[in-house]
Scaffold this motif. Sequence first.
Motif, short mmCIF file in Angstrom:
data_model
loop_
_atom_site.label_atom_id
_atom_site.label_comp_id
_atom_site.label_asym_id
_atom_site.label_seq_id
_atom_site.Cartn_x
_atom_site.Cartn_y
_atom_site.Cartn_z
N ASN A 159 0.87 -1.34 0.18
CA ASN A 159 -0.03 0.45 -0.39
C ASN A 159 1.22 0.99 -0.38
O ASN A 159 1.04 1.94 0.99
CB ASN A 159 -0.68 -0.14 1.51
CG ASN A 159 -1.93 1.03 0.98
OD1 ASN A 159 -2.34 1.63 0.12
ND2 ASN A 159 -2.42 1.63 2.42
N THR A 180 0.39 15.89 -1.02
CA THR A 180 -0.32 16.46 0.44
C THR A 180 -1.13 15.44 1.06
O THR A 180 -1.14 15.53 2.13
CB THR A 180 -0.19 17.97 0.26
OG1 THR A 180 -1.80 18.14 -0.48
CG2 THR A 180 0.07 19.17 -0.23
N LEU A 181 -1.68 14.95 0.02
CA LEU A 181 -3.32 14.08 1.05
C LEU A 181 -2.13 12.84 1.27
O LEU A 181 -0.96 12.56 0.63
CB LEU A 181 -3.48 13.11 -0.19
CG LEU A 181 -4.70 14.73 -0.19
CD1 LEU A 181 -5.58 14.39 -1.48
CD2 LEU A 181 -5.61 15.23 1.12
N PRO A 182 -2.74 12.20 2.45
CA PRO A 182 -1.87 11.13 3.03
C PRO A 182 -1.87 9.95 2.56
O PRO A 182 -3.13 10.18 1.71
CB PRO A 182 -3.09 10.71 4.83
CG PRO A 182 -3.12 12.04 5.27
CD PRO A 182 -3.57 12.65 3.51
N THR A 183 -1.92 8.69 2.48
CA THR A 183 -1.60 7.76 1.53
C THR A 183 -3.11 7.11 1.46
O THR A 183 -3.38 6.70 0.79
CB THR A 183 -0.44 6.32 2.09
OG1 THR A 183 1.01 7.19 1.95
CG2 THR A 183 -0.49 5.16 1.33
N ASN A 184 -3.25 6.53 2.87
CA ASN A 184 -4.70 6.03 2.84
C ASN A 184 -5.16 6.92 2.13
O ASN A 184 -7.00 6.73 1.54
CB ASN A 184 -5.54 5.70 4.63
CG ASN A 184 -4.43 4.74 4.64
OD1 ASN A 184 -3.57 4.10 4.40
ND2 ASN A 184 -4.60 4.89 6.37
N VAL A 185 -6.00 8.21 2.25
CA VAL A 185 -7.35 8.83 1.70
C VAL A 185 -6.35 9.20 -0.24
O VAL A 185 -7.64 8.75 -0.78
CB VAL A 185 -6.78 9.90 1.81
CG1 VAL A 185 -7.54 10.88 1.09
CG2 VAL A 185 -7.23 10.91 3.53
N SER A 228 -5.06 6.21 -1.61
CA SER A 228 -5.59 4.28 -1.62
C SER A 228 -6.54 4.72 -1.94
O SER A 228 -7.78 3.68 -2.82
CB SER A 228 -5.34 3.61 -0.59
OG SER A 228 -3.27 3.83 -0.82
N THR A 262 -4.57 13.56 -9.66
CA THR A 262 -4.10 12.51 -7.75
C THR A 262 -3.38 10.73 -8.06
O THR A 262 -3.38 10.65 -6.79
CB THR A 262 -5.61 12.62 -7.79
OG1 THR A 262 -6.88 11.84 -7.63
CG2 THR A 262 -6.36 13.81 -6.58
#
Length: 257
Positions: free
Chosen positions: A43, A105-110, A112, A153
Amino acid sequence: MADLHTWQYLAIALLFVWSGFVRSGLGFGGAVLTLPFLLMVYNAPLVFLPVIAMHLLFFSFLTIATAHFRAREGRAENTVNWPFLRYAFALMIVPKLIGVAGVLTLPTNVVSGFIFVVVSVYAVSYLLQRPFKSNSRTVDTLFMLLGGYVSGTSLVAAPLVVPVAASRVQKHELRDTLFVLWFVLVAIKLAAFAWTGVDLQWRATLLLLPCAAIGHMLGLRFHRYTLRSDTGVFFRVLGGGLLVVSLAGLLRMIFGG
């Protein structure tokens, strides 16, 4: 991609064969039809996106150049619709740049999670044999604007862009026209990655290039088949598999598995 298990390396290699196959076979899908599987193995979107992007640049240029020379020699007709590309670039460039800033800038989980949701919707549309369609210029414009942002994105703009392109270009032009579009959009993304110091994964790109090349050659054969055959069954099976994988990925993220 250091310190992975052997099965993870093997799975990633096979998935890049798949990526090359769908990219050259359909003219899209190298990211949207591969990222959900890759993210289940490991991930990390910013590890895989540069590799997929550089493979796309290499193989799309190779395919378009080959088609161009065949057309110049009179052995094939032109396969790139330039009026559509001018229309697409005019709408997509600005939201593309906004989207590139978001993925940095967004977190990895966001990121994904966003990918899994988009692909789930895409998969359902294939299962129902009701792919995204629009019958108005306003909806087409909305799809292209949103497609530009999604491309920035996560490189999964195909579900939005392909239906618009399919309604405006001839069947034999669709793949190569999309290749030119993806080439420019991906080049912008890679430039942004390089500018901001994101690791472009050169070593992984080179190591996985033979895998993508195998898939590319198989995809070229499949593309010739799709020009003369109905591939509805293939897309339904593909949609079902993608839906299962995407929902499993979302559940894993939600419950922390």
